[in-house]
Design a protein around this motif. Sequence first.
Motif, PDB file in Angstrom:
ATOM      1  N   HIS A 233      -3.504  -4.570   5.095  1.00 48.20           N
ATOM      2  CA  HIS A 233      -3.693  -3.142   5.340  1.00 48.20           C
ATOM      3  C   HIS A 233      -3.213  -2.315   4.152  1.00 48.20           C
ATOM      4  CE1 HIS A 233       0.584  -2.433   5.950  1.00 48.20           C
ATOM      5  NE2 HIS A 233       0.634  -3.402   6.859  1.00 48.20           N
ATOM      6  N   SER A 234      -3.472  -1.030   4.219  1.00 46.69           N
ATOM      7  CA  SER A 234      -3.081  -0.118   3.140  1.00 46.69           C
ATOM      8  C   SER A 234      -2.072   0.907   3.614  1.00 46.69           C
ATOM      9  CB  SER A 234      -4.323   0.594   2.592  1.00 46.69           C
ATOM     10  OG  SER A 234      -5.225  -0.319   2.029  1.00 46.69           O
TER      11      SER A 234
ATOM     12  N   SER B 291       5.498  -0.534   5.540  1.00 42.95           N
ATOM     13  CA  SER B 291       5.385   0.702   4.755  1.00 42.95           C
ATOM     14  C   SER B 291       5.795   1.914   5.583  1.00 42.95           C
ATOM     15  CB  SER B 291       3.949   0.874   4.254  1.00 42.95           C
ATOM     16  OG  SER B 291       3.556  -0.247   3.485  1.00 42.95           O
TER      17      SER B 291
ATOM     18  N   GLU C  53       1.788   3.099  -0.429  1.00 41.93           N
ATOM     19  CA  GLU C  53       0.894   1.999  -0.764  1.00 41.93           C
ATOM     20  C   GLU C  53       0.081   2.297  -2.035  1.00 41.93           C
ATOM     21  OE1 GLU C  53       0.106  -0.987   0.679  1.00 41.93           O
ATOM     22  OE2 GLU C  53       1.289  -0.975   2.517  1.00 41.93           O
ATOM     23  N   ARG C  54      -0.205   3.578  -2.265  1.00 37.07           N
ATOM     24  CA  ARG C  54      -0.955   3.942  -3.465  1.00 37.07           C
ATOM     25  C   ARG C  54      -0.085   3.856  -4.724  1.00 37.07           C
ATOM     26  NH1 ARG C  54      -4.255   9.392  -1.558  1.00 37.07           N
ATOM     27  NH2 ARG C  54      -5.911   8.348  -0.374  1.00 37.07           N
TER      28      ARG C  54
ATOM     29  N   ILE D 163       0.796   5.745   3.445  1.00 36.10           N
ATOM     30  CA  ILE D 163      -0.407   5.610   2.602  1.00 36.10           C
ATOM     31  C   ILE D 163      -0.065   5.940   1.151  1.00 36.10           C
ATOM     32  CG2 ILE D 163      -2.683   6.590   2.128  1.00 36.10           C
ATOM     33  CD1 ILE D 163      -3.060   6.869   5.144  1.00 36.10           C
TER      34      ILE D 163
ATOM     35  N   LYS E 181       2.741  -4.089  -3.256  1.00 36.90           N
ATOM     36  CA  LYS E 181       3.291  -4.646  -2.013  1.00 36.90           C
ATOM     37  C   LYS E 181       4.703  -5.191  -2.244  1.00 36.90           C
ATOM     38  CE  LYS E 181      -0.238  -4.294   0.935  1.00 36.90           C
ATOM     39  NZ  LYS E 181      -0.153  -3.616   2.244  1.00 36.90           N
TER      40      LYS E 181
END
Length: 774
Positions: A105-106, A130, A164-165, A161, A169
């Motif tokens: 996932h992101s 996250s 994650e950007r 989100i 990870k």
Amino acid sequence: MAKKKQPEKSQSFGKYIRWFWILFLTGIIAAILLFVSASVLGDLPDHTVLENPKTNLATEIISSDGKTLGKFYFNDNRTPVDYEALPQHLVDALIATEDARFHQHSGIDGRGTLRAIVKMGKGGGASTISQQLAKQLFHGEGSKNIVERIGQKIKEWIIAIRLERQYTKEEIIAQYFNIYDFLNNADGIKSAASIYFNKQPNELDLKESAMLVGMFKNSALYNPRTNVEGVTNRRNVVLAQMQKYGYITERVKDSLQQTDLGLNYTPESHREGIATYFREYLKKFMKDWIKNNPKADGTNYNLYSDGLKVYTTIDSRMQQYAEDAVHDHMKNLQREFDHQNTPDRNPTAPFLGLDKEEVDGLLKRSMSQSERWRKMKYDLKKTNEEIIASFDVAIPMSVFSWEGEIDTIMKPIDSMRYYKKFLHPGMMSMDPETGHVKAWVGGMNYRHFQYDHVKQGKRQVGSTFKPFVYATAIDQLHLSPCDEFPDVPYCIEEGRWGNLKDWCPENSGLTYGGTRTLKGALANSVNTITAQLMDKVGPAHVIDMAHKLGVTTEIPEVPSIALGTVDLSVFEMVAAYATFANQGVYTEPVMVTSIEDKNNTILYQFTPKTKDVLSEEVAYVTVKLLEGVTQGGSGTRLRTQGAEKWNKMYQEIMTGYPYELKNPIAGKTGTTQNQSDGWFMGMVPNLVTGVWVGAEDRAVHFKSITYGQGASMALPIWGSYMKSCYGDEDLDISTAEFEAPEELTIKVDCYDDASSSENDDKTPNVDVPSDLDF
């Protein structure tokens, strides 16, 4: 009636329908997150905040062998580590337990989110790693109000989100481990590994990793110190999850689930752990450095929250050996002291030579100097009468004992008398060439005794001062260890060298007659020959020599300093003796090699400070004189058991005896009047160590020279310490001879001359107290 089985095509179609709704709703949620107004949701962290989350980072104190000695912090004992420092099974345990689809996932797990919505949270949480990191970093636990919780959850999704950007990870996982509070001052994975298992993160084994990951569910509930059963069960759930997702086999899971937690609880606080006295010295060093070294923007670094890294010269292995040697010997020595100072044997115990009025006066002075007095007078504004009365009111307290802390009810005045009986140590070990301080033991228990006997404390040094006199005489008069002096009573007359009356020192336990070489005289601590040397060179030159060797304390210009009447610190004495071992070059002791900020930018690097004090020849001749102490003087017990009558005492108080050290050792014992202070200074080519032992008040001491001399009080700590150091081959402590200068014009070997009277100076039996100075 049996339920009719659905056609296979119908089942497949239903599967596609579920996935359609999952993808559809995920898209809707993502759209909301991307376009919802920050004005509706409140402030959200921008790019800069995400790159630099506001977390307090402790200053880390690092040993020369790469171990964490301790940290400076107020609330957050946190030191971040990179992803590469995390063992793979620790990462696997986290993913298997907290976010099995972490790599798919992101930031938001749509499948898990829908499951949580449909089942109203009863099927398990939907927060990804996250999202949990977002909560930890930026907004905490949140509100119980349903509307606020929904808004907070949306914020959490947006931040997740963005995380994650901006991060990989691996960076997200590392941040999550670094930010979490594992309780008991264990902020972040590095502190947790150290406090619960006394390990670095990369040293954790599988079951230890599983326990720490299990704490992520609720560290307050799953506290290993208070809920062993619950933590064990939670750890086993983590192991089961790891087996479920294929990280470990069922056999490994079943095996580890049968084991206990394997805790090795090692608390990290300012008053506990290793090198506590050194760390307190370092705190003052750092505060002074911070005051004079501001940041680029002009503000000062914060010692407790800016994540500085202080690289020190302390070797964690040698520090541990030193602390062990001090602990073991002082425990035995104190037991013997208490045995000799029962009220029946000594009505004024633990004081000797004082009457009741003198003892009462001493306690009153101590009372007025106590922290209790200061707080009551200046913080509580109490009168002197009120304060004095409070010392006679029993209160609950925890007091130190060698068998562990004792919780008791005691009058403060009685606790003061109780603490007066304890003998205290001070010990420092240093590389004479580099100046690197390798071990620093300022006392026996920092929690109960904060006074540092390495640098703060100064006590009479006794015979350990004599080498300064000998070195001055060798330097000025070109004397040899083989030169002979008459062994007769000696006086320095009134008016000579400024003394106000005749000074006629006596020898202890020795008879007069014949002659003695300088080597034999120093080995047996012959006071009258030291006085003769002082008379030849004068006090001013000896004082000048001591100051060149690194002694900073002011020394009175009188002949009696020859026998060590001046008060000096262990720190000064070690630095001075190191000059002899370093071929006459004084090297200023070094404790800090470099300081870095949290981004590993070097802020400070030390520059060695040295100066030539003696010629190589004079330094070497002095060392050869000091070797005589361990070959034929009070230091010989480092090599042999000595007389049979000593064996019982050795077994009782001398930890590690027999030491059986066979390599060249230079050293000097020292004992002051009434056995109030015991010293031993010991040297090998690449390590100089000083040890002092004595009570807080000089009226507290052994009655007999048997136990009260430096060879009994201090030397055993040195012997035990060096025995441990030599047992650790990685330390590379020298067993070689001291290096001789290329051109040696002074004779140092006195045994090859048949005409020498050295045989007259052979070591007296080791039960002769040869190092007492009056």
